[in-house]
Design a protein around this motif. Structure first.
Motif, PDB file in Angstrom:
ATOM      1  N   PRO A  80       0.805  -1.226   0.000  1.00  0.00           N
ATOM      2  CA  PRO A  80       0.000   0.000   0.000  1.00  0.00           C
ATOM      3  C   PRO A  80       0.835   1.271   0.000  1.00  0.00           C
ATOM      4  O   PRO A  80       1.950   1.308   0.518  1.00  0.00           O
ATOM      5  CB  PRO A  80      -0.820  -0.124   1.292  1.00  0.00           C
ATOM      6  N   GLN A  81       0.270   2.301  -0.594  1.00  0.00           N
ATOM      7  CA  GLN A  81       0.821   3.647  -0.566  1.00  0.00           C
ATOM      8  C   GLN A  81      -0.315   4.604  -0.244  1.00  0.00           C
ATOM      9  O   GLN A  81      -1.478   4.297  -0.465  1.00  0.00           O
ATOM     10  CB  GLN A  81       1.461   4.006  -1.913  1.00  0.00           C
ATOM     11  N   GLY A  82       0.037   5.766   0.282  1.00  0.00           N
ATOM     12  CA  GLY A  82      -1.004   6.727   0.622  1.00  0.00           C
ATOM     13  C   GLY A  82      -1.737   6.323   1.890  1.00  0.00           C
ATOM     14  O   GLY A  82      -1.151   5.747   2.810  1.00  0.00           O
ATOM     15  N   PRO A  83      -3.046   6.590   1.968  1.00  0.00           N
ATOM     16  CA  PRO A  83      -3.807   6.244   3.177  1.00  0.00           C
ATOM     17  C   PRO A  83      -3.783   4.740   3.442  1.00  0.00           C
ATOM     18  O   PRO A  83      -3.971   3.937   2.528  1.00  0.00           O
ATOM     19  CB  PRO A  83      -5.228   6.729   2.848  1.00  0.00           C
ATOM     20  N   ALA A  84      -3.556   4.371   4.691  1.00  0.00           N
ATOM     21  CA  ALA A  84      -3.537   2.950   5.052  1.00  0.00           C
ATOM     22  C   ALA A  84      -4.935   2.366   4.902  1.00  0.00           C
ATOM     23  O   ALA A  84      -5.902   2.930   5.416  1.00  0.00           O
ATOM     24  CB  ALA A  84      -3.048   2.779   6.482  1.00  0.00           C
ATOM     25  N   PRO A  85      -5.075   1.246   4.205  1.00  0.00           N
ATOM     26  CA  PRO A  85      -6.406   0.637   4.059  1.00  0.00           C
ATOM     27  C   PRO A  85      -6.925   0.138   5.401  1.00  0.00           C
ATOM     28  O   PRO A  85      -6.202  -0.503   6.161  1.00  0.00           O
ATOM     29  CB  PRO A  85      -6.151  -0.529   3.092  1.00  0.00           C
ATOM     30  N   ASP A  86      -8.169   0.457   5.701  1.00  0.00           N
ATOM     31  CA  ASP A  86      -8.758  -0.016   6.954  1.00  0.00           C
ATOM     32  C   ASP A  86      -9.336  -1.407   6.723  1.00  0.00           C
ATOM     33  O   ASP A  86      -9.953  -1.675   5.696  1.00  0.00           O
ATOM     34  CB  ASP A  86      -9.852   0.938   7.424  1.00  0.00           C
ATOM     35  N   ASP A 115       2.143   6.494   9.493  1.00  0.00           N
ATOM     36  CA  ASP A 115       2.409   7.673  10.313  1.00  0.00           C
ATOM     37  C   ASP A 115       1.188   8.029  11.170  1.00  0.00           C
ATOM     38  O   ASP A 115       0.117   7.413  11.035  1.00  0.00           O
ATOM     39  CB  ASP A 115       2.878   8.847   9.441  1.00  0.00           C
ATOM     40  N   PRO A 116       1.312   9.010  12.072  1.00  0.00           N
ATOM     41  CA  PRO A 116       0.196   9.337  12.972  1.00  0.00           C
ATOM     42  C   PRO A 116      -1.076   9.790  12.264  1.00  0.00           C
ATOM     43  O   PRO A 116      -2.155   9.776  12.867  1.00  0.00           O
ATOM     44  CB  PRO A 116       0.774  10.467  13.839  1.00  0.00           C
ATOM     45  N   HIS A 117      -0.965  10.204  10.997  1.00  0.00           N
ATOM     46  CA  HIS A 117      -2.135  10.661  10.250  1.00  0.00           C
ATOM     47  C   HIS A 117      -2.727   9.574   9.357  1.00  0.00           C
ATOM     48  O   HIS A 117      -3.594   9.851   8.526  1.00  0.00           O
ATOM     49  CB  HIS A 117      -1.766  11.884   9.410  1.00  0.00           C
ATOM     50  N   GLY A 118      -2.233   8.342   9.512  1.00  0.00           N
ATOM     51  CA  GLY A 118      -2.807   7.237   8.761  1.00  0.00           C
ATOM     52  C   GLY A 118      -2.247   7.054   7.367  1.00  0.00           C
ATOM     53  O   GLY A 118      -2.821   6.311   6.567  1.00  0.00           O
ATOM     54  N   GLN A 119      -1.119   7.691   7.073  1.00  0.00           N
ATOM     55  CA  GLN A 119      -0.492   7.554   5.767  1.00  0.00           C
ATOM     56  C   GLN A 119       0.607   6.491   5.817  1.00  0.00           C
ATOM     57  O   GLN A 119       1.404   6.465   6.759  1.00  0.00           O
ATOM     58  CB  GLN A 119       0.124   8.887   5.323  1.00  0.00           C
ATOM     59  N   VAL A 120       0.628   5.622   4.825  1.00  0.00           N
ATOM     60  CA  VAL A 120       1.702   4.634   4.731  1.00  0.00           C
ATOM     61  C   VAL A 120       2.981   5.356   4.313  1.00  0.00           C
ATOM     62  O   VAL A 120       3.036   5.970   3.247  1.00  0.00           O
ATOM     63  CB  VAL A 120       1.361   3.528   3.717  1.00  0.00           C
ATOM     64  N   ARG A 121       3.989   5.284   5.160  1.00  0.00           N
ATOM     65  CA  ARG A 121       5.258   5.955   4.869  1.00  0.00           C
ATOM     66  C   ARG A 121       6.300   4.997   4.320  1.00  0.00           C
ATOM     67  O   ARG A 121       7.127   5.382   3.497  1.00  0.00           O
ATOM     68  CB  ARG A 121       5.794   6.627   6.140  1.00  0.00           C
ATOM     69  N   PHE A 122       6.283   3.762   4.794  1.00  0.00           N
ATOM     70  CA  PHE A 122       7.261   2.780   4.340  1.00  0.00           C
ATOM     71  C   PHE A 122       6.590   1.416   4.243  1.00  0.00           C
ATOM     72  O   PHE A 122       5.721   1.077   5.048  1.00  0.00           O
ATOM     73  CB  PHE A 122       8.450   2.682   5.301  1.00  0.00           C
ATOM     74  N   ALA A 123       7.003   0.637   3.256  1.00  0.00           N
ATOM     75  CA  ALA A 123       6.538  -0.741   3.117  1.00  0.00           C
ATOM     76  C   ALA A 123       7.697  -1.560   2.571  1.00  0.00           C
ATOM     77  O   ALA A 123       8.246  -1.235   1.515  1.00  0.00           O
ATOM     78  CB  ALA A 123       5.330  -0.819   2.184  1.00  0.00           C
ATOM     79  N   THR A 124       8.105  -2.573   3.308  1.00  0.00           N
ATOM     80  CA  THR A 124       9.236  -3.391   2.897  1.00  0.00           C
ATOM     81  C   THR A 124       8.860  -4.863   2.941  1.00  0.00           C
ATOM     82  O   THR A 124       7.962  -5.269   3.678  1.00  0.00           O
ATOM     83  CB  THR A 124      10.460  -3.163   3.807  1.00  0.00           C
ATOM     84  N   SER A 125       9.565  -5.647   2.154  1.00  0.00           N
ATOM     85  CA  SER A 125       9.355  -7.091   2.121  1.00  0.00           C
ATOM     86  C   SER A 125      10.703  -7.773   2.283  1.00  0.00           C
ATOM     87  O   SER A 125      11.712  -7.313   1.753  1.00  0.00           O
ATOM     88  CB  SER A 125       8.707  -7.499   0.797  1.00  0.00           C
ATOM     89  N   GLY A 126      10.717  -8.877   3.032  1.00  0.00           N
ATOM     90  CA  GLY A 126      11.972  -9.557   3.307  1.00  0.00           C
ATOM     91  C   GLY A 126      12.515  -9.162   4.673  1.00  0.00           C
ATOM     92  O   GLY A 126      11.909  -8.366   5.397  1.00  0.00           O
ATOM     93  N   TYR A 127      13.656  -9.720   5.027  1.00  0.00           N
ATOM     94  CA  TYR A 127      14.235  -9.473   6.350  1.00  0.00           C
ATOM     95  C   TYR A 127      14.597  -8.006   6.523  1.00  0.00           C
ATOM     96  O   TYR A 127      15.229  -7.398   5.652  1.00  0.00           O
ATOM     97  CB  TYR A 127      15.480 -10.333   6.547  1.00  0.00           C
TER      98      TYR A 127
END
Length: 205
Positions: free
Chosen positions: A43-49, A168-180
């Protein structure tokens, strides 16, 4: 004679360093390319609820832990859980019981969860009781939602585990990583996600 030898040695050293630098550059490009491909659907932008179903208990003894303890009843949606941690960046960690890399990450997640809000999502690892048993056996004392069919994970674009999403505190996805991901990198992402909105608030409008 000595001067010629020194010159050849210096040239050889420079050539060796250039080769090492080229190798490191290619390796870095390959790592970035692979990580970009693996995280392309995250995801990017607003975190899906999403609706959440919590494993009934966790931790070696079921005792309450620190931030985000698994002994605390888990709300029914991600937004509600986030609301319990106002003003804080949070981490959503996707893992699986059968994932060997996830096991390597467990100590980092355990340490992180002592002072940061962390929500686990057990992907294709059984029902709530089965996941709770795994948590008790491994001493995983942080809240975990169950995703027995992988539906929740797919809705977030998670194709492989482990995966970490920082909100982040406003519900925005700031980082998304996969793997260790090492603990210091998790903490750095959470710190940055916490800090960005604060800095933006100080900018003149």
């Amino acid at each position: 004679m000595l001067k010629a030898l020194a010159t050849r040695a210096a040239q050889s050293l420079r050539k060796s360093w250039r080769q090492h630098l080229a190798t490191l550059t290619l390796a870095w490009v390959a790592i970035v390319a692979v990580d970009t491909w693996r995280t392309r659907d995250l995801p990017q932008g607003p975190a899906p609820d999403v609706a959440l179903v919590r494993a009934p208990s966790a931790g070696a003894d079921g005792a309450a832990g620190a931030a985000g303890s698994a002994a605390t009843p888990l709300p029914t949606t991600l937004a509600t859980w986030r609301a319990q941690h106002p003003g804080q960046a949070v981490a959503v960690h996707f893992w699986a019981e059968w994932c060997s890399i996830c096991k390597l990450e467990e100590p980092s997640i355990a340490s992180l969860s002592t002072d940061r809000p962390v929500l686990g999502v057990a992907m294709q690892s059984g029902n709530a009781e089965e996941v709770a048993q795994v948590q008790r056996q491994r001493g995983m004392a942080w809240p975990t939602a169950v995703d027995p069919q992988g539906t929740l994970s797919r809705s977030w674009g998670v194709r492989a585990v482990p995966a970490l999403v920082v909100i982040d505190p406003h519900g925005q996805v700031r980082f998304a990583t996969s793997g260790y991901t090492p603990e210091w990198a998790m903490r750095l992402r959470l710190w940055w996600a916490q800090t960005i909105p604060q800095w933006k608030a100080l900018l003149p409008k």
